[in-house]
Design a protein around this motif. Sequence first.
Motif, PDB file in Angstrom:
ATOM      1  N   ARG A  57       0.770  -1.146   0.088  1.00 18.42           N
ATOM      2  CA  ARG A  57       0.149  -0.050   0.103  1.00 18.42           C
ATOM      3  C   ARG A  57       0.750   1.312   0.087  1.00 18.42           C
ATOM      4  O   ARG A  57       0.216   2.381  -0.345  1.00 18.42           O
ATOM      5  CB  ARG A  57      -1.034  -0.002   1.192  1.00 18.42           C
ATOM      6  CG  ARG A  57      -0.451   0.361   2.587  1.00 18.42           C
ATOM      7  CD  ARG A  57      -1.483   0.355   3.521  1.00 18.42           C
ATOM      8  NE  ARG A  57      -2.028   1.740   3.578  1.00 18.42           N
ATOM      9  CZ  ARG A  57      -3.341   2.313   3.723  1.00 18.42           C
ATOM     10  NH1 ARG A  57      -4.092   1.277   4.269  1.00 18.42           N
ATOM     11  NH2 ARG A  57      -3.596   3.443   3.779  1.00 18.42           N
ATOM     12  N   THR A  85      -6.856  -5.145   0.799  1.00 17.00           N
ATOM     13  CA  THR A  85      -6.682  -3.852   1.105  1.00 17.00           C
ATOM     14  C   THR A  85      -7.098  -3.267   2.313  1.00 17.00           C
ATOM     15  O   THR A  85      -8.024  -4.166   3.154  1.00 17.00           O
ATOM     16  CB  THR A  85      -7.391  -3.053  -0.327  1.00 17.00           C
ATOM     17  OG1 THR A  85      -8.718  -3.364   0.013  1.00 17.00           O
ATOM     18  CG2 THR A  85      -6.901  -3.839  -1.488  1.00 17.00           C
ATOM     19  N   SER A  87      -9.799  -1.325   4.519  1.00 20.52           N
ATOM     20  CA  SER A  87     -11.412  -1.106   4.188  1.00 20.52           C
ATOM     21  C   SER A  87     -11.708   0.152   3.655  1.00 20.52           C
ATOM     22  O   SER A  87     -13.073   0.335   3.389  1.00 20.52           O
ATOM     23  CB  SER A  87     -12.137  -1.510   5.557  1.00 20.52           C
ATOM     24  OG  SER A  87     -11.516  -0.800   6.526  1.00 20.52           O
ATOM     25  N   PHE A  89     -10.084   1.468   1.256  1.00 19.21           N
ATOM     26  CA  PHE A  89      -9.665   1.625   0.021  1.00 19.21           C
ATOM     27  C   PHE A  89      -8.732   2.658  -0.664  1.00 19.21           C
ATOM     28  O   PHE A  89      -8.643   2.868  -1.745  1.00 19.21           O
ATOM     29  CB  PHE A  89     -10.979   1.389  -0.853  1.00 19.21           C
ATOM     30  CG  PHE A  89     -10.757   0.266  -2.050  1.00 19.21           C
ATOM     31  CD1 PHE A  89     -10.539  -0.940  -1.632  1.00 19.21           C
ATOM     32  CD2 PHE A  89     -11.054   0.526  -3.468  1.00 19.21           C
ATOM     33  CE1 PHE A  89     -10.634  -1.877  -2.967  1.00 19.21           C
ATOM     34  CE2 PHE A  89     -10.827  -0.221  -4.383  1.00 19.21           C
ATOM     35  CZ  PHE A  89     -10.818  -1.426  -4.215  1.00 19.21           C
ATOM     36  N   SER A  91      -5.977   4.369  -2.043  1.00 18.35           N
ATOM     37  CA  SER A  91      -4.727   4.113  -2.904  1.00 18.35           C
ATOM     38  C   SER A  91      -4.629   5.225  -3.955  1.00 18.35           C
ATOM     39  O   SER A  91      -5.747   6.076  -4.110  1.00 18.35           O
ATOM     40  CB  SER A  91      -5.121   2.819  -3.528  1.00 18.35           C
ATOM     41  OG  SER A  91      -6.584   2.796  -4.137  1.00 18.35           O
ATOM     42  N   ILE A  98      -4.254  -0.162  -6.226  1.00 18.66           N
ATOM     43  CA  ILE A  98      -5.155  -1.489  -6.186  1.00 18.66           C
ATOM     44  C   ILE A  98      -5.336  -1.968  -7.392  1.00 18.66           C
ATOM     45  O   ILE A  98      -5.430  -3.214  -7.821  1.00 18.66           O
ATOM     46  CB  ILE A  98      -6.273  -1.139  -5.411  1.00 18.66           C
ATOM     47  CG1 ILE A  98      -5.692  -0.853  -4.092  1.00 18.66           C
ATOM     48  CG2 ILE A  98      -7.337  -2.349  -5.264  1.00 18.66           C
ATOM     49  CD1 ILE A  98      -7.057  -0.404  -3.027  1.00 18.66           C
ATOM     50  N   VAL A 117     -15.618  -4.603  -1.025  1.00 20.04           N
ATOM     51  CA  VAL A 117     -14.909  -3.794   0.069  1.00 20.04           C
ATOM     52  C   VAL A 117     -15.830  -3.481   1.226  1.00 20.04           C
ATOM     53  O   VAL A 117     -15.186  -3.355   2.241  1.00 20.04           O
ATOM     54  CB  VAL A 117     -14.694  -2.252  -0.637  1.00 20.04           C
ATOM     55  CG1 VAL A 117     -14.099  -1.461   0.070  1.00 20.04           C
ATOM     56  CG2 VAL A 117     -13.891  -2.533  -1.789  1.00 20.04           C
ATOM     57  N   LEU A 161     -16.259   3.516  -6.223  1.00 21.87           N
ATOM     58  CA  LEU A 161     -15.034   2.801  -6.304  1.00 21.87           C
ATOM     59  C   LEU A 161     -14.765   2.501  -7.861  1.00 21.87           C
ATOM     60  O   LEU A 161     -13.321   1.957  -8.124  1.00 21.87           O
ATOM     61  CB  LEU A 161     -15.184   1.406  -5.349  1.00 21.87           C
ATOM     62  CG  LEU A 161     -15.531   1.842  -3.919  1.00 21.87           C
ATOM     63  CD1 LEU A 161     -15.597   0.543  -3.291  1.00 21.87           C
ATOM     64  CD2 LEU A 161     -14.101   2.638  -3.333  1.00 21.87           C
ATOM     65  N   GLY A 225      -9.924  -6.871  -1.933  1.00 15.62           N
ATOM     66  CA  GLY A 225     -10.924  -5.914  -1.213  1.00 15.62           C
ATOM     67  C   GLY A 225     -10.389  -6.116   0.125  1.00 15.62           C
ATOM     68  O   GLY A 225      -9.482  -6.743   0.817  1.00 15.62           O
ATOM     69  N   SER A 226     -11.322  -5.844   1.090  1.00 10.06           N
ATOM     70  CA  SER A 226     -10.971  -5.555   2.477  1.00 10.06           C
ATOM     71  C   SER A 226     -11.299  -6.847   3.218  1.00 10.06           C
ATOM     72  O   SER A 226     -11.722  -7.914   2.533  1.00 10.06           O
ATOM     73  CB  SER A 226     -12.102  -4.758   3.245  1.00 10.06           C
ATOM     74  OG  SER A 226     -13.345  -5.142   3.211  1.00 10.06           O
TER      75      SER A 226
END
Length: 423
Positions: A57, A85, A87, A89, A91, A98, A117, A161, A225-226
Amino acid sequence: MTPLYAYYGDDFTGSTDVLEQLAEGGVPAVLFLRPPDEALRARFPDARAVGLAGDSRSRSPAWMDAYLPAAFNALGDATLVHYKTCSTFDSAPDTGSIGRALEIGLKQHGAPAAIVVGAPHLRRYVAFANLFAAQGADTFRIDRHPTMAHHPVTPMREADLIRHLAAQTATPIGHVPLDRIRAGQIDAAFDAAAAPAVLFDGMEEADLLATGRLLLARGLRFAVGSSGVTRALVLAWRAAGLVADPPPPAAAAPVDRLLVVSGSCSPATAAQIARAAADGYAAIRADVPALLRGETAEEERLAASATQALADRSSFVVHSAEGPLGNAAPAAGDRLGAALGRVAARVIRTATLPRVLFAGGDTSSHGVAQLGIDALTWAAPVERGAPLVRATAADPVVDGLQLVLKGGQIGEADFFERVRRGG
């Protein structure tokens, strides 16, 4: 036995968040902090899920191209591989992309990939492709979130997103919207999306269960995703009878002293630092420019102060900030985290500590990497998204060390003392 699931965490805090979800789901798991060889894998014969903690990240797309394929390969053969990733998101095209990670995963594991996510257990919600996140009693669209909209490295300026990812990858992104999930039409919506990657909305656990069932039924091999991905799978595995409910977890025992190492500039962490000082914790603020210049004298100063306080039976906080730094602050989370990690390593080896708390995503990733830990396993619950974990290491001083790795937004004001008490 082929693992049910494997994941690469783009930072260490999120990686332990997944351990928590797996433990709650009754899935024995291990999180490796280096690519595991056969001898290290053999130490965890009962693991049905494996993870590899990383720091992507805070890395560039070129770094991802060079390192992520080998990281995915190191996970071995698993039914599904998850690029984990945060939560939130957060980036950017040049940092923690991502989109680039999605491209690499698709190349190795094939399409379609799922993007999940929403993580209601963390108060993160996705509705009609837009991400919302809570802070305190309120919930904000992510581009209006008081912290994430102003993140010093990867500020979130777009809540949609699909649009957010479009700045990072040319991969077409399909969408399974909330109303189709709630109407029982998730399969038809997934088929209609007809894209190499498909984003699933999610507001409640029932939404995640429906998504998890689809992932299993369709045999998807890759997800981004998370820990909502993990939660969706755990719910689906339990519904299918693949895993059994574990017994209620036991709380951790309290410890007499706690070392807190914080590189977070979140308002939530600032409130925790202030509360800890009111609770009697000793604290020292780091000279960040000196640490970024690599001045060992500053690392020695911080370590000596912490060691003395801990010897006097006081808990101690080493921190780099007390809240947001503003847009003029340098984006140097990797170097700062590594420097704070070296401070922590000095203290751990002189003060014989049972438990350490790292606050901040970059601090956790780059800081914990300085400790020589091979793997982490779940130990006990503390706070959603920040469990207590136990280290496996060749160094007997570090082996068995208990850690909590907390993202900046996690926890109420008394969080540090809750970690010391064991929850």
